[in-house]
Each structure stands twice: as structure tokens, then as C-alpha cells.
Design a protein around this motif. Structure first.
Motif, PDB file in Angstrom:
ATOM      1  N   ALA A  66       0.844  -1.198   0.000  1.00 33.49           N
ATOM      2  CA  ALA A  66       0.000   0.000   0.000  1.00 33.49           C
ATOM      3  C   ALA A  66       0.875   1.241   0.000  1.00 33.49           C
ATOM      4  N   GLY A  67       0.474   2.199  -0.824  1.00 35.78           N
ATOM      5  CA  GLY A  67       1.293   3.401  -0.910  1.00 35.78           C
ATOM      6  C   GLY A  67       0.560   4.553  -1.549  1.00 35.78           C
ATOM      7  N   HIS A  68       1.277   5.669  -1.683  1.00 40.57           N
ATOM      8  CA  HIS A  68       0.673   6.877  -2.255  1.00 40.57           C
ATOM      9  C   HIS A  68       1.588   7.510  -3.290  1.00 40.57           C
ATOM     10  N   THR A  69       0.959   7.998  -4.358  1.00 41.07           N
ATOM     11  CA  THR A  69       1.722   8.694  -5.393  1.00 41.07           C
ATOM     12  C   THR A  69       1.789  10.188  -5.134  1.00 41.07           C
ATOM     13  N   ASP A  70       0.941  10.711  -4.244  1.00 44.58           N
ATOM     14  CA  ASP A  70       0.984  12.163  -3.997  1.00 44.58           C
ATOM     15  C   ASP A  70       2.189  12.513  -3.126  1.00 44.58           C
ATOM     16  N   VAL A  71       2.622  13.748  -3.269  1.00 42.76           N
ATOM     17  CA  VAL A  71       3.767  14.256  -2.496  1.00 42.76           C
ATOM     18  C   VAL A  71       3.379  15.596  -1.871  1.00 42.76           C
ATOM     19  N   VAL A  72       4.125  16.013  -0.850  1.00 43.28           N
ATOM     20  CA  VAL A  72       3.868  17.307  -0.229  1.00 43.28           C
ATOM     21  C   VAL A  72       4.447  18.411  -1.124  1.00 43.28           C
ATOM     22  N   PRO A  73       3.957  19.658  -0.977  1.00 47.69           N
ATOM     23  CA  PRO A  73       4.485  20.758  -1.810  1.00 47.69           C
ATOM     24  C   PRO A  73       5.994  20.937  -1.618  1.00 47.69           C
ATOM     25  N   THR A  74       6.606  21.568  -2.613  1.00 51.33           N
ATOM     26  CA  THR A  74       8.076  21.701  -2.585  1.00 51.33           C
ATOM     27  C   THR A  74       8.546  22.877  -1.744  1.00 51.33           C
ATOM     28  N   GLY A  75       7.660  23.874  -1.505  1.00 49.30           N
ATOM     29  CA  GLY A  75       8.160  25.132  -0.946  1.00 49.30           C
ATOM     30  C   GLY A  75       8.907  25.866  -2.046  1.00 49.30           C
ATOM     31  N   PRO A  76       9.649  26.933  -1.681  1.00 42.33           N
ATOM     32  CA  PRO A  76      10.341  27.739  -2.703  1.00 42.33           C
ATOM     33  C   PRO A  76      11.336  26.897  -3.516  1.00 42.33           C
ATOM     34  N   VAL A  77      11.048  26.787  -4.820  1.00 43.63           N
ATOM     35  CA  VAL A  77      11.860  25.914  -5.680  1.00 43.63           C
ATOM     36  C   VAL A  77      13.317  26.377  -5.723  1.00 43.63           C
ATOM     37  N   GLU A  78      13.534  27.707  -5.612  1.00 40.85           N
ATOM     38  CA  GLU A  78      14.913  28.223  -5.720  1.00 40.85           C
ATOM     39  C   GLU A  78      15.786  27.770  -4.548  1.00 40.85           C
ATOM     40  N   GLN A  79      15.141  27.289  -3.466  1.00 44.26           N
ATOM     41  CA  GLN A  79      15.939  26.788  -2.339  1.00 44.26           C
ATOM     42  C   GLN A  79      16.489  25.387  -2.599  1.00 44.26           C
ATOM     43  N   TRP A  80      15.952  24.731  -3.630  1.00 46.34           N
ATOM     44  CA  TRP A  80      16.417  23.362  -3.914  1.00 46.34           C
ATOM     45  C   TRP A  80      17.726  23.402  -4.699  1.00 46.34           C
ATOM     46  N   GLN A  81      18.640  22.519  -4.327  1.00 48.53           N
ATOM     47  CA  GLN A  81      19.895  22.406  -5.078  1.00 48.53           C
ATOM     48  C   GLN A  81      19.636  21.912  -6.491  1.00 48.53           C
ATOM     49  N   HIS A  82      18.692  20.979  -6.606  1.00 46.40           N
ATOM     50  CA  HIS A  82      18.326  20.429  -7.908  1.00 46.40           C
ATOM     51  C   HIS A  82      16.814  20.527  -8.006  1.00 46.40           C
ATOM     52  N   ALA A  83      16.304  20.930  -9.161  1.00 45.22           N
ATOM     53  CA  ALA A  83      14.867  21.155  -9.301  1.00 45.22           C
ATOM     54  C   ALA A  83      14.108  19.935  -8.769  1.00 45.22           C
ATOM     55  N   PRO A  84      13.068  20.173  -7.962  1.00 45.91           N
ATOM     56  CA  PRO A  84      12.443  19.069  -7.209  1.00 45.91           C
ATOM     57  C   PRO A  84      11.774  18.001  -8.062  1.00 45.91           C
ATOM     58  N   PHE A  85      11.438  18.320  -9.318  1.00 43.65           N
ATOM     59  CA  PHE A  85      10.815  17.287 -10.152  1.00 43.65           C
ATOM     60  C   PHE A  85      11.735  16.872 -11.317  1.00 43.65           C
ATOM     61  N   SER A  86      13.021  17.236 -11.191  1.00 40.77           N
ATOM     62  CA  SER A  86      13.961  16.876 -12.265  1.00 40.77           C
ATOM     63  C   SER A  86      14.495  15.457 -12.063  1.00 40.77           C
ATOM     64  N   ALA A  87      14.460  14.964 -10.830  1.00 40.64           N
ATOM     65  CA  ALA A  87      14.959  13.616 -10.532  1.00 40.64           C
ATOM     66  C   ALA A  87      16.401  13.436 -10.995  1.00 40.64           C
ATOM     67  N   SER A  88      17.246  14.398 -10.635  1.00 39.88           N
ATOM     68  CA  SER A  88      18.667  14.308 -11.014  1.00 39.88           C
ATOM     69  C   SER A  88      19.366  13.251 -10.173  1.00 39.88           C
ATOM     70  N   ILE A  89      20.244  12.506 -10.820  1.00 39.91           N
ATOM     71  CA  ILE A  89      21.081  11.547 -10.079  1.00 39.91           C
ATOM     72  C   ILE A  89      22.511  12.064 -10.114  1.00 39.91           C
ATOM     73  N   ILE A  90      23.037  12.370  -8.936  1.00 40.78           N
ATOM     74  CA  ILE A  90      24.382  12.914  -8.850  1.00 40.78           C
ATOM     75  C   ILE A  90      25.145  12.149  -7.779  1.00 40.78           C
ATOM     76  N   ASP A  91      26.272  11.595  -8.166  1.00 39.69           N
ATOM     77  CA  ASP A  91      27.117  10.830  -7.222  1.00 39.69           C
ATOM     78  C   ASP A  91      26.320   9.781  -6.456  1.00 39.69           C
ATOM     79  N   GLY A  92      25.472   9.067  -7.158  1.00 38.85           N
ATOM     80  CA  GLY A  92      24.753   7.958  -6.522  1.00 38.85           C
ATOM     81  C   GLY A  92      23.575   8.390  -5.674  1.00 38.85           C
ATOM     82  N   ILE A  93      23.176   9.666  -5.744  1.00 40.84           N
ATOM     83  CA  ILE A  93      22.036  10.154  -4.966  1.00 40.84           C
ATOM     84  C   ILE A  93      20.955  10.635  -5.932  1.00 40.84           C
ATOM     85  N   LEU A  94      19.752  10.136  -5.731  1.00 40.56           N
ATOM     86  CA  LEU A  94      18.600  10.564  -6.530  1.00 40.56           C
ATOM     87  C   LEU A  94      17.885  11.686  -5.784  1.00 40.56           C
TER      88      LEU A  94
END
Ligand SMILES: [Zn+2]
Length: 376
Positions: A66-94
Motif C-alpha cells: 500500500a502506498g501513495h503517489t501524492d507528495v507534499v508541496p516543494t516550498g520555494p523551488v529556488e531553495q532546492w539544489q536540484h529542481a524538485p521534479f527533475s529527478a537528477s542523479i548525482i554521485d549515486g544520490i537521486l
């Protein structure tokens, strides 16, 4: 070359699905699950995407995820190191919203089933019970799926909830239950009057003070095994008109109760009512979440054993945290346990999960499905 689970997690994160939106996640899931033999049953309610995906098994019994596909809001996108819906993989971290809570776990369950199917492993019946209404009020989500399955007689024998249960390492913690939540609005009534003429008034604050003291002092008894004691906190109190010479006619209080399965809603309600019995009080009870606990036994042992085989870790059976959709399945009599990724960045800016975690969680899920049996 990312593994199957990571690939799926990337595709899910890229589909923006802030509650109550599903963002196309479940259509994407269906495109992966249908070729594996799953049939999708839509239980959409009030604009919420709810689905039951079922694959009939070669072996007896039904295990659900059992699970959910919804997510909580991102807050200010500019505070994210990588865009929150870009799903970047960097150095083994998604990186991305939902990486831990809980698109990563959904991806791992699908990857586990895909792997088992590719090996022609005989399997029990497998269900995925997926909603897009978990992070909000959870009114039209998993509870509707459970109601539907109860009506159809298609409830599973046991369920894994993909909530991020782990602390430092995947597999170090499962949640076998959660405390319940009751909120109470109390209004203690008196009679307003002049402070120089108390014989003509009835001071509601004077009546409220001993009643609230009695509530705060209630002995809730032994906690159920593995649970902290019931906590009853008076979180707000107000009374009086603001004038110094007016005896208040009513006093309002707000009470927040986190209870363990050793107590019940009915018992707690009766104890609060009894503490207020000597004054005229209006009590408004809201049973926000029911406590649940899966007892020690076959299902929890299976999960512990699978974690042990896949990682060598002795898992902790915990009951901490707020509440989860597991309560709806537990209320239907189904043994449930929460097992997902670590939870270090859930609901935070820069939510992320290690790709290696997804591989480990996939191996654990695979082992659980492979060894699942129906036990009385
Ligand atoms: Zn979650």
C-alpha cells in the motif's frame, strides 16, 4: 546504468503529483504492471486517483503493497539544489520530491515483482493499493480502497506500507503500529456577571480549572507492548471577555490525545466525560486516527527474516511517528507493517535517496514476496 527501481523512481518523481494530484503516476505504473499480469481496478473517489492492481498468483494467499503517489508541496523551488521534479542523479544520490516519501518504495516494489516474474518464480497473489490522497486529509484515499475491497471480499492476507520507516540504513526499522489521535474541544459553561456580585454569576474558569486538572491527571494505565504511554495534552485554553470586572460565562479548552492500543476511543471518551461530570460542559470529540498494532508473529518474523537475509541487519519493530494509512488496513483486521527507505529528508527541501538504498529495498521486498505464506 541505473537499475530498474531507480529508473522507475526517476519517472515517478518527474510526474508532478502534489496532493491531491496523481500527475499521471498511476497510468505510468499501469504501463509497467499490465505486462506483468496485473489488472487495474479504479476506485477513484471525489477526484482522487485510487487504484487496486492485482496479479493472480500461482501460490495461495495475497500480499499487498500500500502506498501513495501524492507528495507534499516543494516550498520555494529556488531553495532546492536540484529542481524538485527533475529527478537528477548525482554521485549515486537521486534528488527530488517523493524520493523517500514514497515514490522510491513504489519503484522498488514494482522492480521486485518484475524481477520475480522474469525468473518465473511461483508467487502468491500480489496487490498494489495506491492512492493520491495520503499527504492531505486522507479522507478519500486508502480508506475508500479498503471499503471497496471489504465489499468485494478481496482484502489481502497481509500488507506492507511503503512509508519511509528506516533511520540510518534500509531495513534497520519497521513500524508495526502507530498511536491513535483524538482531539477534543471542551466548552465549560457558567453564567456571566459582575465580579462584585459573584452570587449572581457562575465563574466558568473556576469550574474549568479543576476539571482540566483532573483531565491532566488521568491515569491511562499500562501501554500496549512496544508503545509509549498515552499522552493527553491540554494545548489551548481561553476564557473571559478581556474586562477585569466581568466573571466569564464560558471557558474553552483544546485537548490533544495520542493513545496507544492499550486504550480505546470509547474508553478515553468516557474518562474525559467523567472528569467533567460536575460541571456543565460541551465536549466535541474528533477521532482523527485509530491506533493500531500488528502483534509479534509470522508476518513480522517474515519481514525480519527477509531483512536479515538481504542485509544482515536485525530490524527494530518500532511504533513511533504520527499516523499512517496503515490504520485503515489494520482496522480491517489485516496485519500491516511499514517498511520503506530511510526518512532523513522527508517533506524537506532537497529530499533525496541513495540509489544503493533502492537496490537494497528491492532485494528485501523481493525476499518477502518470495517467502510469503498464509498463516492462521
Ligand atoms: Zn508518505
Amino acid at each position: 546504468m541505473p537499475d530498474i527501481a531507480t529508473n522507475i523512481a526517476v519517472k515517478l518523481i518527474q510526474r508532478e503529483s502534489v496532493t491531491p494530484e496523481d500527475g499521471g503516476c498511476q497510468n505510468y505504473m499501469e504501463s509497467l504492471l499490465a505486462p506483468l499480469g496485473f489488472v487495474r481496478t479504479a476506485v477513484d473517489t471525489a477526484g482522487i486517483t485510487n487504484s487496486i492492481y492485482t496479479r493472480g498468483g500461482e501460490l495461495p494467499g495475497t500480499i499487498a503493497f500500500a502506498g501513495h503517489t501524492d507528495v507534499v508541496p516543494t516550498g520555494p523551488v529556488e531553495q532546492w539544489q536540484h529542481a524538485p521534479f527533475s529527478a537528477s542523479i548525482i554521485d549515486g544520490i537521486l534528488h527530488g520530491r517523493g524520493a523517500q516519501d514514497m515514490k522510491g518504495a513504489i519503484a522498488c516494489w514494482i522492480a521486485a515483482v518484475a524481477g520475480l516474474c522474469a525468473d518465473y518464480t511461483p508467487l502468491p497473489t500480489i496487490q498494489l493499493l495506491i492512492t493520491s490522497d495520503e499527504e492531505g486529509d486522507s479522507i478519500d484515499g486508502t480508506i475508500r480502497i479498503v471499503e471497496y475491497m471489504q465489499a468485494k471480499g478481496s482484502l489481502p492476507d497481509a500488507a506492507i506500507i511503503g512509508e519511509p520507516s528506516c533511520d540510518k540504513l534500509v531495513g534497520d526499522t519497521i513500524r508495526r503500529g502507530r498511536r491513535g489521535v483524538i482531539q477534543v474541544r471542551a466548552t465549560i459553561h457558567g453564567k456571566q456577571g459582575h465580579s462584585a456580585y459573584p452570587q449572581d454569576a457562575d465563574n466558568a474558569i473556576h469550574r474549568a480549572a479543576p476539571a482540566l486538572t483532573r483531565i491532566a491527571a488521568i491515569d491511562w494505565g499500562e501501554a500496549a507492548a512496544g508503545f509509549p504511554g498515552t499522552s493527553c495534552q491540554i494545548t489551548n485554553i481561553s476564557g473571559g471577555t478581556g474586562a477585569s470586572n466581568v466573571i466569564p460565562g464560558h471557558c474553552d479548552a483544546f485537548i490533544d490525545i495520542r493513545y496507544n492500543p492499550g486504550n480505546s476511543f470509547e474508553q478515553i471518551k468516557a474518562m474525559i466525560e467523567s472528569a467533567c461530570s460536575d460541571c456543565e460542559t460541551t465536549l466535541d470529540f474528533d477521532h482523527v486516527a485509530t491506533a493500531f498494532s500488528t502483534p509479534d508473529g509470522y508476518f513480522l518474523d517474515l519481514i525480519s527474516d527477509s531483512i536479515q537475509r538481504a542485509t544482515g541487519i536485525d530490524t527494530l519493530r518500532d511504533t513511533g511517528g504520527g499516523t499512517s494509512d496503515g490504520r485503515f488496513l489494520a482496522a480491517a483486521g489485516i496485519p500491516v507493517a511499514e517498511l520503506g527507505t530511510t526518512n532523513s529528508t522527508i517533506h524537506q527541501v532537497d529530499e533525496q535517496v541513495a540509489v544503493s538504498e533502492l537496490a537494497t529495498l528491492t532485494a528485501i521486498y523481493s525476499d518477502i514476496i518470495k517467502h510469503f505464506e498464509v498463516r492462521a
